[in-house]
Design a protein around this motif. Structure first.
Motif, PDB file in Angstrom:
ATOM      1  N   ASP A  53     -13.753  40.731-101.885  1.00  0.00           N
ATOM      2  CA  ASP A  53     -12.394  41.028-101.442  1.00  0.00           C
ATOM      3  C   ASP A  53     -11.331  40.473-102.376  1.00  0.00           C
ATOM      4  N   ASP A  54     -11.592  39.305-102.986  1.00  0.00           N
ATOM      5  CA  ASP A  54     -10.565  38.702-103.830  1.00  0.00           C
ATOM      6  C   ASP A  54     -10.330  39.498-105.100  1.00  0.00           C
ATOM      7  N   ASN A  55     -11.199  40.454-105.388  1.00  0.00           N
ATOM      8  CA  ASN A  55     -11.033  41.241-106.605  1.00  0.00           C
ATOM      9  C   ASN A  55     -10.314  42.562-106.374  1.00  0.00           C
ATOM     10  N   PHE A  56     -10.022  42.921-105.131  1.00  0.00           N
ATOM     11  CA  PHE A  56      -9.293  44.162-104.898  1.00  0.00           C
ATOM     12  C   PHE A  56      -7.853  44.054-105.404  1.00  0.00           C
ATOM     13  N   ASP A  57      -7.252  42.865-105.257  1.00  0.00           N
ATOM     14  CA  ASP A  57      -5.910  42.669-105.801  1.00  0.00           C
ATOM     15  C   ASP A  57      -5.939  42.769-107.328  1.00  0.00           C
ATOM     16  N   VAL A  58      -6.999  42.213-107.931  1.00  0.00           N
ATOM     17  CA  VAL A  58      -7.140  42.286-109.386  1.00  0.00           C
ATOM     18  C   VAL A  58      -7.266  43.741-109.822  1.00  0.00           C
ATOM     19  N   LEU A  59      -8.085  44.503-109.117  1.00  0.00           N
ATOM     20  CA  LEU A  59      -8.248  45.915-109.437  1.00  0.00           C
ATOM     21  C   LEU A  59      -6.930  46.657-109.274  1.00  0.00           C
ATOM     22  N   GLU A  69     -16.088  53.829-100.686  1.00  0.00           N
ATOM     23  CA  GLU A  69     -15.190  53.965 -99.544  1.00  0.00           C
ATOM     24  C   GLU A  69     -14.405  52.677 -99.308  1.00  0.00           C
ATOM     25  N   THR A  70     -15.075  51.533 -99.484  1.00  0.00           N
ATOM     26  CA  THR A  70     -14.398  50.246 -99.297  1.00  0.00           C
ATOM     27  C   THR A  70     -13.285  50.064-100.320  1.00  0.00           C
ATOM     28  N   ILE A  71     -13.574  50.384-101.578  1.00  0.00           N
ATOM     29  CA  ILE A  71     -12.567  50.255-102.632  1.00  0.00           C
ATOM     30  C   ILE A  71     -11.406  51.207-102.378  1.00  0.00           C
ATOM     31  N   LYS A  72     -11.721  52.453-102.010  1.00  0.00           N
ATOM     32  CA  LYS A  72     -10.658  53.428-101.749  1.00  0.00           C
ATOM     33  C   LYS A  72      -9.723  52.931-100.649  1.00  0.00           C
ATOM     34  N   GLU A  73     -10.301  52.461 -99.545  1.00  0.00           N
ATOM     35  CA  GLU A  73      -9.472  52.006 -98.430  1.00  0.00           C
ATOM     36  C   GLU A  73      -8.600  50.819 -98.833  1.00  0.00           C
ATOM     37  N   ASN A  74      -9.167  49.913 -99.632  1.00  0.00           N
ATOM     38  CA  ASN A  74      -8.386  48.753-100.079  1.00  0.00           C
ATOM     39  C   ASN A  74      -7.251  49.154-101.013  1.00  0.00           C
ATOM     40  N   LEU A  75      -7.483  50.140-101.868  1.00  0.00           N
ATOM     41  CA  LEU A  75      -6.411  50.610-102.749  1.00  0.00           C
ATOM     42  C   LEU A  75      -5.331  51.336-101.953  1.00  0.00           C
ATOM     43  N   LEU A  76      -5.757  52.149-100.985  1.00  0.00           N
ATOM     44  CA  LEU A  76      -4.772  52.856-100.161  1.00  0.00           C
ATOM     45  C   LEU A  76      -3.909  51.873 -99.376  1.00  0.00           C
ATOM     46  N   GLU A  77      -4.511  50.777 -98.912  1.00  0.00           N
ATOM     47  CA  GLU A  77      -3.736  49.749 -98.209  1.00  0.00           C
ATOM     48  C   GLU A  77      -2.691  49.117 -99.117  1.00  0.00           C
ATOM     49  N   ARG A  78      -2.950  49.160-100.417  1.00  0.00           N
ATOM     50  CA  ARG A  78      -2.008  48.617-101.404  1.00  0.00           C
ATOM     51  C   ARG A  78      -1.109  49.700-101.993  1.00  0.00           C
TER      52      ARG A  78
END
Length: 437
Positions: free
Chosen positions: A213-219, A242-251
């Motif tokens: 999870d701490d790397n989604f902000d980095v991505l 799917e997890t990465i997509k959802e985290n990017l959409l949240e950002r």
């Protein structure tokens, strides 16, 4: 001007390409040199490199299948068909693949197509049901041959060759082959090797603690730093995409996923929405590492490293195509060394980067297509005349059998849908709304 050059010029004009690249020139020049051709190549332009010679060998006014193009995936079958249709050769083309209506394909054999494109399994099905006679085929192309082998299509391809004896055979592969199966009857094939033709590919790495999870902000920061350049993010599992997509959409970063767990129509829709610029980021498994001709990808991100180097190479090969520049970014566990042979440069991902702007385009779905006698010209005319759009506000269009996807200017979509809600296309009232993701 001779007839060959006339056909080439017409194809380039329709494709809006100024000139052939080196690979395409060599394949055209070798037309009369050998009836057995091997293209070891990756990158944009490969499809046209084998389609041009195929087109130049076709004869007018023959009621038979003259050319067969074998591909490993449905996506690649559609891609090859699209390029061939854009060339506007006026020869009938038929595409056969799983997930496509078998009955529609069967009915489409009358009149016979000049060009048949398909996956090995579906072609074999038609042969076994006596729907298809390949004895008249003059030329065969196997695209992504190494991928066909990887998918276990060796027996099917052998069966296909048992049912035809082509005068010309072209093998397209992203890896060099040491041996060739007996059914190809290769003796002294002409080989064009362009595997080392990419010169402007830069590999970068970023040290992380562990993928989590701490790397989604980095991505998100890395993608934002690209300033709306389209990017592909690779990971190893469907669930990860799917997890990465959802985290990017949240950002608030637009992203669409692509993997084998999606239904065929979902995969096709995702690719079209990425190609037409409705999304700036494609999150995918290794399904997206081969056979997709998506131009202008400047950045590839390995969020997770693949287990094999050849997969890493194919993933990275989605960028720096046709000698364009490209960048590869690797998220590397700080406790691991890089397992492959490429040289990596240390890269510091910027922080506090402004989010990318909203994509210029958004995709509309229309409930009519080719089988409803609707074509691209109809769609453009409808959107301009009834929808009051400027031509520059209409993007890429994909017309399927019974559906159409069209990219329109995002800032115009609300007014457009309001204006056209009661309008008809060629006398037909279609459902028109924003395409799902």
């Amino acid at each position: 001007m001779n007839l060959v050059q006339q056909h080439i010029n017409e194809a380039l004009q329709h494709l809006k390409i100024e000139a052939l690249n080196d690979l395409q020139k060599q394949t055209v020049e070798s037309l009369s040199e050998s009836n057995q051709l091997i293209l070891s190549a990756t990158g944009s332009g490969k499809t046209l490199a084998f389609l041009l010679p195929l087109r130049l060998r076709l004869q007018d006014n023959l009621d038979r299948i003259q050319a067969l193009i074998i591909v490993p995936t449905r996506e690649l079958a559609i891609q090859v068909e699209n390029v061939m249709r854009q060339m506007r050769s006026n020869f009938k083309i038929l595409n056969c693949y799983g997930g496509h209506s078998f009955k529609i394909e069967q009915k489409s054999f009358s009149p016979l197509p000049s060009i048949l494109i398909g996956t090995p399994g579906r072609i074999c099905d038609h042969i076994e049901r006596s729907n298809l006679d390949l004895s008249t085929v003059d030329q065969i192309v196997i695209d992504e041959y190494d991928k066909c082998l990887e998918f276990g299509f060796e027996d099917q391809m052998g069966y296909i060759f048992e049912n035809c004896r082509p005068g010309y055979t072209t093998l397209v592969s992203a890896t060099q082959l040491k041996t060739y199966p007996a059914y190809l009857s290769f003796k002294h094939p002409k080989i064009h090797d362009f595997l080392d033709n990419v010169k402007e590919l830069k590999h970068n790495y970023f040290k992380i603690n562990k993928v989590g999870d701490d790397n989604f902000d980095v991505l998100a920061n890395l993608i934002s730093s690209f300033q709306n350049e389209q990017s592909i993010v690779f990971c190893n599992l469907r669930e990860s995409t799917e997890t990465i997509k959802e985290n990017l959409l949240e950002r608030d970063i637009s992203a669409v996923s692509y993997h084998g767990g999606l239904e065929q129509d979902e995969r096709e829709r995702a690719l079209f929405q990425f190609r037409n610029g409705s999304f700036i980021t494609l999150i995918c498994t290794d399904l997206g590492s081969r056979g997709l001709d998506i131009p202008d990808i400047r950045n590839v991100i390995h969020f997770e490293l693949p287990p094999k180097e050849d997969v890493f190479i194919h993933r990275s090969g989605r960028t720096a195509r046709v000698n364009e520049e490209g960048n590869v970014f690797v998220f590397l566990d700080k406790n691991r060394s890089f397992p492959f042979s490429q040289n990596l440069q240390d890269f510091q991902i910027p922080t506090d980067v402004p989010l990318p702007q909203a994509a210029k385009w958004i995709t509309l779905y229309m409930s009519g297509g080719k089988k409803d006698k609707i074509n691209k010209i109809d769609i453009v005319g409808f959107l301009i005349q009834k929808g009051k759009l400027d031509k520059s506000e209409v993007g890429l269009i994909h017309v399927g059998d019974h559906l159409t996807y069209v990219a329109v200017d995002r800032t115009k979509v609300d007014d457009l849908l309001s204006i056209i809600q009661n309008e008809k296309i060629k006398g037909q009232k279609l459902k028109i709304n924003i395409a799902r993701t």
